[in-house]
Scaffold this motif. Structure first.
Motif, PDB file in Angstrom:
ATOM      1  N   GLU A 116      47.574  98.547  30.027  1.00 43.58           N
ATOM      2  CA  GLU A 116      47.897  98.528  31.459  1.00 43.58           C
ATOM      3  C   GLU A 116      47.956  97.115  32.024  1.00 43.58           C
ATOM      4  O   GLU A 116      48.403  96.906  33.155  1.00 43.58           O
ATOM      5  N   LYS A 117      47.521  96.127  31.236  1.00 43.27           N
ATOM      6  CA  LYS A 117      47.559  94.726  31.672  1.00 43.27           C
ATOM      7  C   LYS A 117      48.496  93.899  30.796  1.00 43.27           C
ATOM      8  O   LYS A 117      48.440  92.676  30.819  1.00 43.27           O
ATOM      9  N   SER A 118      49.337  94.589  30.023  1.00 44.90           N
ATOM     10  CA  SER A 118      50.160  93.913  29.019  1.00 44.90           C
ATOM     11  C   SER A 118      51.653  94.072  29.275  1.00 44.90           C
ATOM     12  O   SER A 118      52.447  94.218  28.330  1.00 44.90           O
ATOM     13  N   GLY A 119      52.041  94.033  30.541  1.00 37.18           N
ATOM     14  CA  GLY A 119      53.455  94.023  30.879  1.00 37.18           C
ATOM     15  C   GLY A 119      54.195  95.283  30.466  1.00 37.18           C
ATOM     16  O   GLY A 119      53.598  96.349  30.264  1.00 37.18           O
ATOM     17  N   ASP A 120      55.518  95.154  30.336  1.00 37.67           N
ATOM     18  CA  ASP A 120      56.352  96.318  30.037  1.00 37.67           C
ATOM     19  C   ASP A 120      56.023  96.944  28.692  1.00 37.67           C
ATOM     20  O   ASP A 120      55.979  98.174  28.565  1.00 37.67           O
ATOM     21  N   LEU A 121      55.798  96.108  27.666  1.00 36.93           N
ATOM     22  CA  LEU A 121      55.504  96.676  26.348  1.00 36.93           C
ATOM     23  C   LEU A 121      54.212  97.468  26.382  1.00 36.93           C
ATOM     24  O   LEU A 121      54.141  98.583  25.837  1.00 36.93           O
ATOM     25  N   GLY A 122      53.175  96.931  27.008  1.00 36.17           N
ATOM     26  CA  GLY A 122      51.910  97.646  27.098  1.00 36.17           C
ATOM     27  C   GLY A 122      52.067  98.978  27.801  1.00 36.17           C
ATOM     28  O   GLY A 122      51.564 100.009  27.326  1.00 36.17           O
ATOM     29  N   MET A 123      52.777  98.966  28.917  1.00 34.88           N
ATOM     30  CA  MET A 123      52.968 100.213  29.661  1.00 34.88           C
ATOM     31  C   MET A 123      53.813 101.212  28.872  1.00 34.88           C
ATOM     32  O   MET A 123      53.577 102.422  28.927  1.00 34.88           O
ATOM     33  N   ASN A 124      54.791 100.724  28.128  1.00 40.28           N
ATOM     34  CA  ASN A 124      55.623 101.636  27.340  1.00 40.28           C
ATOM     35  C   ASN A 124      54.870 102.200  26.138  1.00 40.28           C
ATOM     36  O   ASN A 124      55.118 103.336  25.722  1.00 40.28           O
ATOM     37  N   LEU A 125      53.947 101.431  25.571  1.00 41.90           N
ATOM     38  CA  LEU A 125      53.083 101.980  24.519  1.00 41.90           C
ATOM     39  C   LEU A 125      52.191 103.071  25.090  1.00 41.90           C
ATOM     40  O   LEU A 125      51.997 104.126  24.461  1.00 41.90           O
ATOM     41  N   LEU A 126      51.660 102.829  26.287  1.00 39.53           N
ATOM     42  CA  LEU A 126      50.852 103.861  26.945  1.00 39.53           C
ATOM     43  C   LEU A 126      51.715 105.074  27.256  1.00 39.53           C
ATOM     44  O   LEU A 126      51.276 106.224  27.072  1.00 39.53           O
ATOM     45  N   ARG A 127      52.944 104.837  27.718  1.00 42.17           N
ATOM     46  CA  ARG A 127      53.854 105.946  28.011  1.00 42.17           C
ATOM     47  C   ARG A 127      54.085 106.807  26.764  1.00 42.17           C
ATOM     48  O   ARG A 127      54.077 108.036  26.828  1.00 42.17           O
ATOM     49  N   LEU A 174      54.190 106.360  18.389  1.00 43.33           N
ATOM     50  CA  LEU A 174      53.691 105.422  19.393  1.00 43.33           C
ATOM     51  C   LEU A 174      54.701 104.295  19.641  1.00 43.33           C
ATOM     52  O   LEU A 174      54.726 103.711  20.730  1.00 43.33           O
ATOM     53  N   PHE A 175      55.545 104.014  18.638  1.00 42.42           N
ATOM     54  CA  PHE A 175      56.474 102.887  18.729  1.00 42.42           C
ATOM     55  C   PHE A 175      57.915 103.314  19.015  1.00 42.42           C
ATOM     56  O   PHE A 175      58.828 102.487  18.972  1.00 42.42           O
ATOM     57  N   THR A 176      58.133 104.583  19.312  1.00 41.61           N
ATOM     58  CA  THR A 176      59.485 105.085  19.520  1.00 41.61           C
ATOM     59  C   THR A 176      60.217 104.297  20.604  1.00 41.61           C
ATOM     60  O   THR A 176      59.744 104.175  21.733  1.00 41.61           O
ATOM     61  N   GLY A 177      61.355 103.732  20.228  1.00 44.44           N
ATOM     62  CA  GLY A 177      62.187 103.011  21.184  1.00 44.44           C
ATOM     63  C   GLY A 177      61.679 101.632  21.569  1.00 44.44           C
ATOM     64  O   GLY A 177      62.244 100.999  22.466  1.00 44.44           O
ATOM     65  N   LEU A 178      60.638 101.124  20.901  1.00 40.27           N
ATOM     66  CA  LEU A 178      60.015  99.867  21.307  1.00 40.27           C
ATOM     67  C   LEU A 178      60.161  98.788  20.232  1.00 40.27           C
ATOM     68  O   LEU A 178      59.826  99.011  19.068  1.00 40.27           O
ATOM     69  N   ASP A 179      60.636  97.636  20.633  1.00 35.82           N
ATOM     70  CA  ASP A 179      60.674  96.477  19.747  1.00 35.82           C
ATOM     71  C   ASP A 179      59.307  95.796  19.739  1.00 35.82           C
ATOM     72  O   ASP A 179      58.504  95.973  20.659  1.00 35.82           O
ATOM     73  N   LEU A 216      51.197 109.016  26.117  1.00 34.68           N
ATOM     74  CA  LEU A 216      51.180 110.130  27.063  1.00 34.68           C
ATOM     75  C   LEU A 216      52.221 111.188  26.682  1.00 34.68           C
ATOM     76  O   LEU A 216      51.987 112.386  26.840  1.00 34.68           O
ATOM     77  N   LYS A 217      53.359 110.753  26.150  1.00 40.69           N
ATOM     78  CA  LYS A 217      54.356 111.707  25.665  1.00 40.69           C
ATOM     79  C   LYS A 217      53.806 112.524  24.501  1.00 40.69           C
ATOM     80  O   LYS A 217      54.072 113.729  24.385  1.00 40.69           O
ATOM     81  N   ILE A 218      53.045 111.860  23.623  1.00 41.05           N
ATOM     82  CA  ILE A 218      52.460 112.546  22.468  1.00 41.05           C
ATOM     83  C   ILE A 218      51.534 113.674  22.914  1.00 41.05           C
ATOM     84  O   ILE A 218      51.435 114.711  22.256  1.00 41.05           O
TER      85      ILE A 218
END
Length: 211
Positions: A185-196, A133-138, A199-201
């Protein structure tokens, strides 16, 4: 195949659906068990009171459907109240049983010189940096709005926390089941990237990405 968003009458269905579509995946809002079980992944949204949400799920037999999703190892994501519903019990307006997919309880913020509900941007702290879930995310900030928080019984289910006068459960996960206390979906880039990453999973087919 699509990402099924469980429609049980309580949740930000439109905003979650649009976020999934913005990330390039097909979203299907559904209350049909067959459609939900056939989807690549499932999102359980939720806004409102715990007891009301459980009543809606039970009336439509979607409680059993979501439990089947978790048991089948089909990727499942609970958002906000949807995350809380994954747990055993909640003390919101009395003691109520949840879906029991993850052991733990939902309790109200109490005591201290701080405002309830917890409302605002708070920084995530990852407990398991290697979780997909945290791949590539700070670590970064996401937006919270809640008066109740989760106390997981199993330490390894706690994937990320935030600090709000105490350590607060922000993200949970075990195997293919995940939950986010905030709305990604309401949490900026980090929120959207966590959702992304969720979805990859799921392994769902990626369409045109516009985000």
């Amino acid at each position: 195949m699509a990402i099924a968003i469980v429609d049980y009458g309580m949740g930000n269905l439109h905003s979650v659906s649009k976020a999934v579509e913005r990330l390039g995946y097909e979203a299907l809002i559904s209350s049909d068990e067959g459609e939900i079980l056939a989807a690549d992944g499932v999102i359980l949204p939720g806004v409102g009171a715990f007891a009301d949400a459980m009543e809606h799920l039970q009336e439509s037999s979607l409680d059993a459907t979501v439990q089947k999703v978790a048991a089948s190892k089909q990727p499942l994501l609970g958002i906000c109240l949807g995350m809380q519903l994954l747990f055993s019990t909640s003390e919101e307006h009395g003691i109520h049983e949840g879906l029991g997919i993850l052991p733990g309880s939902v309790v109200r913020f109490v005591g201290g010189d701080y405002k309830v509900p917890h409302m605002g941007w708070n920084k995530l702290q990852y407990n398991d940096q290697n979780n997909p879930l945290f791949t590539g995310l700070d670590e970064g900030y996401v937006y919270f709005v809640h008066s109740y928080h989760v106390l997981p019984e199993v330490k390894s289910d706690l994937l990320a926390t935030t600090d709000y006068n105490q350590s607060v459960t922000a993200i949970v996960g075990r195997d293919s089941v995940f939950g986010m206390q905030f709305h990604p979906e309401k949490s900026g880039d980090l929120g959207m990237n966590l959702l992304r990453n969720f979805l990859k999973i799921t392994g769902s087919s990626l369409k045109e990405v516009t985000f």
